[in-house]
Design a protein around this motif. Structure first.
Motif, short mmCIF file in Angstrom:
data_model
loop_
_atom_site.label_atom_id
_atom_site.label_comp_id
_atom_site.label_asym_id
_atom_site.label_seq_id
_atom_site.Cartn_x
_atom_site.Cartn_y
_atom_site.Cartn_z
N GLY A 1 39.20 38.48 35.37
CA GLY A 1 39.75 37.87 34.16
C GLY A 1 40.80 38.73 33.50
N TYR A 2 40.61 40.05 33.55
CA TYR A 2 41.57 40.97 32.94
C TYR A 2 42.94 40.83 33.60
CZ TYR A 2 43.83 45.40 31.68
OH TYR A 2 44.71 46.35 31.22
N PHE A 3 42.97 40.92 34.93
CA PHE A 3 44.27 40.86 35.60
C PHE A 3 44.87 39.46 35.57
CE2 PHE A 3 42.67 44.84 37.43
CZ PHE A 3 43.75 45.65 37.12
N GLN A 4 44.02 38.44 35.48
CA GLN A 4 44.56 37.09 35.31
C GLN A 4 45.22 36.96 33.94
OE1 GLN A 4 44.66 34.69 37.86
NE2 GLN A 4 46.22 34.06 36.39
N VAL B 1 46.62 39.44 32.26
CA VAL B 1 47.89 40.16 32.37
C VAL B 1 48.95 39.28 33.02
CG1 VAL B 1 49.06 42.12 33.48
CG2 VAL B 1 46.84 42.45 32.39
N ALA B 2 48.58 38.61 34.11
CA ALA B 2 49.53 37.72 34.80
C ALA B 2 49.96 36.58 33.90
CB ALA B 2 48.89 37.18 36.08
N ASP B 3 49.03 36.01 33.16
CA ASP B 3 49.33 34.86 32.29
C ASP B 3 50.24 35.24 31.13
OD1 ASP B 3 47.76 33.30 33.91
OD2 ASP B 3 46.01 33.33 32.58
N ARG B 4 50.17 36.49 30.66
CA ARG B 4 50.95 36.91 29.50
C ARG B 4 52.32 37.48 29.87
NH1 ARG B 4 47.75 34.32 27.76
NH2 ARG B 4 49.67 33.15 27.53
N LEU B 5 52.58 37.69 31.16
CA LEU B 5 53.87 38.22 31.58
C LEU B 5 54.89 37.11 31.81
CD1 LEU B 5 53.08 41.05 34.18
CD2 LEU B 5 54.18 41.33 31.94
N LYS B 6 56.12 37.37 31.42
CA LYS B 6 57.23 36.48 31.76
C LYS B 6 57.48 36.54 33.28
CE LYS B 6 59.60 36.86 27.30
NZ LYS B 6 60.84 37.28 26.60
N PRO B 7 58.24 35.59 33.82
CA PRO B 7 58.46 35.57 35.28
C PRO B 7 59.00 36.87 35.85
CG PRO B 7 59.14 33.50 34.32
CD PRO B 7 58.80 34.40 33.17
N ASP B 8 59.83 37.60 35.10
CA ASP B 8 60.36 38.87 35.58
C ASP B 8 59.64 40.05 34.89
OD1 ASP B 8 61.34 38.43 33.07
OD2 ASP B 8 63.41 39.04 33.52
N LEU C 1 39.57 52.22 43.36
CA LEU C 1 40.86 51.58 43.61
C LEU C 1 40.68 50.26 44.34
CD1 LEU C 1 43.87 51.97 43.16
CD2 LEU C 1 43.99 53.17 45.36
N SER C 2 39.72 50.18 45.25
CA SER C 2 39.50 48.94 45.98
C SER C 2 39.01 47.82 45.06
CB SER C 2 38.50 49.16 47.13
OG SER C 2 37.25 49.60 46.64
N GLU C 3 38.22 48.16 44.06
CA GLU C 3 37.77 47.15 43.10
C GLU C 3 38.94 46.63 42.27
OE1 GLU C 3 33.18 48.77 42.45
OE2 GLU C 3 34.80 49.48 41.16
N ILE C 4 39.87 47.52 41.92
CA ILE C 4 41.05 47.11 41.15
C ILE C 4 41.95 46.21 41.99
CG2 ILE C 4 43.17 47.92 40.06
CD1 ILE C 4 41.66 50.45 39.24
N THR C 5 42.28 46.66 43.19
CA THR C 5 43.23 45.90 44.01
C THR C 5 42.67 44.53 44.40
OG1 THR C 5 42.44 47.04 46.01
CG2 THR C 5 44.36 47.98 44.88
N ASP C 6 41.38 44.45 44.58
CA ASP C 6 40.76 43.16 44.90
C ASP C 6 41.04 42.14 43.79
OD1 ASP C 6 38.92 41.39 46.40
OD2 ASP C 6 37.57 41.72 44.72
N SER C 7 40.90 42.58 42.54
CA SER C 7 41.14 41.67 41.42
C SER C 7 42.62 41.41 41.20
CB SER C 7 40.50 42.25 40.14
OG SER C 7 39.09 42.24 40.23
N VAL C 8 43.46 42.41 41.41
CA VAL C 8 44.91 42.21 41.27
C VAL C 8 45.40 41.15 42.25
CG1 VAL C 8 47.18 43.27 41.55
CG2 VAL C 8 45.37 44.52 40.36
N GLU C 9 44.92 41.22 43.47
CA GLU C 9 45.36 40.25 44.48
C GLU C 9 44.98 38.83 44.11
OE1 GLU C 9 43.58 41.86 47.96
OE2 GLU C 9 45.03 43.49 48.15
N LYS C 10 43.85 38.65 43.47
CA LYS C 10 43.43 37.31 43.04
C LYS C 10 44.35 36.76 41.95
CE LYS C 10 38.53 38.15 44.05
NZ LYS C 10 37.18 38.33 43.44
N SER C 11 44.95 37.66 41.17
CA SER C 11 45.81 37.23 40.06
C SER C 11 47.19 36.78 40.51
CB SER C 11 45.96 38.38 39.06
OG SER C 11 46.83 39.39 39.57
N GLY C 12 47.58 37.13 41.72
CA GLY C 12 48.91 36.79 42.21
C GLY C 12 49.98 37.81 41.87
N LEU C 13 49.60 38.90 41.19
CA LEU C 13 50.56 39.94 40.85
C LEU C 13 50.86 40.82 42.06
CD1 LEU C 13 49.04 40.99 37.42
CD2 LEU C 13 51.27 39.91 37.73
#
Length: 417
Positions: free
Chosen positions: A256-259, A261-268, A302-314
């Motif tokens: 949810g955290y990384f999602q 972050v993704a939702d609050r960022l502009k396209p660039d 780091l593996s726990e972080i990257t797993d969630s980042v990948e789900k966010s699409g970032l």
């Protein structure tokens, strides 16, 4: 159990343990090059010794906090360092961490109310306490030591500059600071890069200090702070920065955290997450820290972080591991804490002084001899937003904005709901 544990653990240096009045045990062997690694402690009773042996990661710190374990020869840091040097001999803890990760989807996510209570437990303590051991800007996170001789103040400025470089800022951009603390990072970015910053925190004490600091004319129109859960922020931002907050999210909240972050960022948009992390399969929680210092905290691998980042699409565009920087930061904090120990205990009491001395020593142990480090993870929504080399992150890059930027009105898109 304690005797068996210490027999296996202490191989270098000497630890003498006196239990009650009549029992004395000696572990290890002297190191001629480190005569300071000759430590003697006293444990008040067999019951206390039994508890430490049964669950050392909780009851060792408890016994010291409560005055049931005292250091009779040497210092607490000397005792902690003796343990740290011998840490490779300690029984491994990994099975629970692997089990916990496997069941992360069934763990409860911290609610906003729970998060607020957890934050209040630690960050709503007296502002005076923190001023007695932090740097002048009250940076309560890992500093960046460009050279070993750097002062704490210089290393904290270097940390802020390093993060600013990684954000690749342009004057006028909107920035969200998740977990803004006492406002130092937001104010630094506004002054140095002319950006408009919204800082959110759940600490009423930190908010009061940050809002007061934001009255400074040079940043007044560019910085605002709110008492707000990051999940409730609205609007889109060019940049997101989060320093020392991710450790409080909890394993179940990573996705949810990384999602968010993704939702609050502009396209660039670009984000920089600065967090304590750990190596390998050791546990991400400390029983003593969870009970006394940081309730609800969890240190990610780091593996726990990257797993969630990948789900966010970032996209993960850069990762840097700061290995011993936090050990040095904690050493500075520990020395300043001890120098002001009498005033700190006057604010609270002797037990609080012992508890926080143990906290600072225990954390330094983790970064100097254990599996802890700091990750700086740069994220972007598009693969081509940032330069393809790391030259812009180098120290000289922080001098990009040479002329002071005049204040203007923060755009509506940078405001929260």
């Amino acid at each position: 159990m304690l005797q068996s544990y210490l027999d296996a653990l202490i191989q270098e240096g000497v630890l003498t343990v006196r239990i009650g009045a009549n029992r004395t045990y000696r572990f290890g062997r002297p190191r001629l090059d480190r005569p300071d690694l000759d430590i003697a402690i006293r444990i008040d009773s067999l019951w206390t010794a039994f508890k430490i042996g049964a669950q050392p990661y909780l009851h060792f710190g408890e016994a010291y906090t409560d005055g049931k374990l005292t250091v009779e020869k040497g210092t607490l840091w000397g005792l902690i360092e003796l343990i740290g040097i011998n840490l490779p001999n300690a029984p491994k803890r990994g099975r629970f961490a692997r089990w916990l990760h496997g069941f992360r989807n069934w763990l409860p996510v911290h609610s906003p109310d729970t998060s607020r209570r957890n934050v209040a437990h630690h960050y709503d303590l007296s502002e005076r306490l923190y001023r007695l051991f932090l740097d002048e800007d009250m940076q309560y996170s890992c500093a960046y030591f460009r050279c070993p001789q750097a002062s704490l103040e210089d290393a904290q400025i270097a940390k802020k500059d390093h993060i600013a470089d990684k954000l690749f800022l342009t004057p006028g951009q909107s920035v969200l600071d998740i977990g803004c603390g006492w406002g130092g990072m937001a104010l630094h970015l506004a002054r140095q890069a002319g950006v408009n910053v919204t800082g959110v925190t759940l600490s009423t004490e930190q908010l009061a200090v940050a809002e007061q600091r934001a009255l400074e004319p040079s940043v007044n129109a560019r910085v605002r702070f709110e008492l707000c859960d990051y999940r409730l922020v609205s609007g889109l931002f060019d940049r997101i920065v989060s320093v020392g907050m991710f450790e409080h999210v909890g394993l179940a909240g990573f996705d949810g955290y990384f999602q968010t972050v993704a939702d609050r960022l502009k396209p660039d948009g670009v984000a920089l997450i600065h967090t304590i992390g750990r190596r390998g399969k050791t546990s991400g929680r400390s029983a003593w820290l969870d009970k006394y210092i940081f309730p609800g905290g969890y240190i990610p691998s780091l593996s726990e972080i990257t797993d969630s980042v990948e789900k966010s699409g970032l996209f993960i565009t850069d990762i840097e591991s700061l290995r011993l920087h936090y050990a040095e930061t904690l050493r500075h904090w520990r020395m300043r804490f001890e120098a002001n120990r009498a005033e700190i205990e006057a604010l609270y009491d002797e037990r609080f002084g012992r508890m926080w001395e143990f906290y600072l020593c225990f954390c330094e142990l983790g970064f100097r001899y254990g599996d802890l480090m700091v990750f700086q993870i740069q994220l972007a929504k598009k693969i081509d937003t940032l330069p393809i080399t790391r030259d812009y992150m180098m120290p000289q890059a922080s001098a990009r904005v040479a002329e002071p930027v005049q204040p203007d009105v923060m755009p509506a898109a940078a405001r929260t709901g």
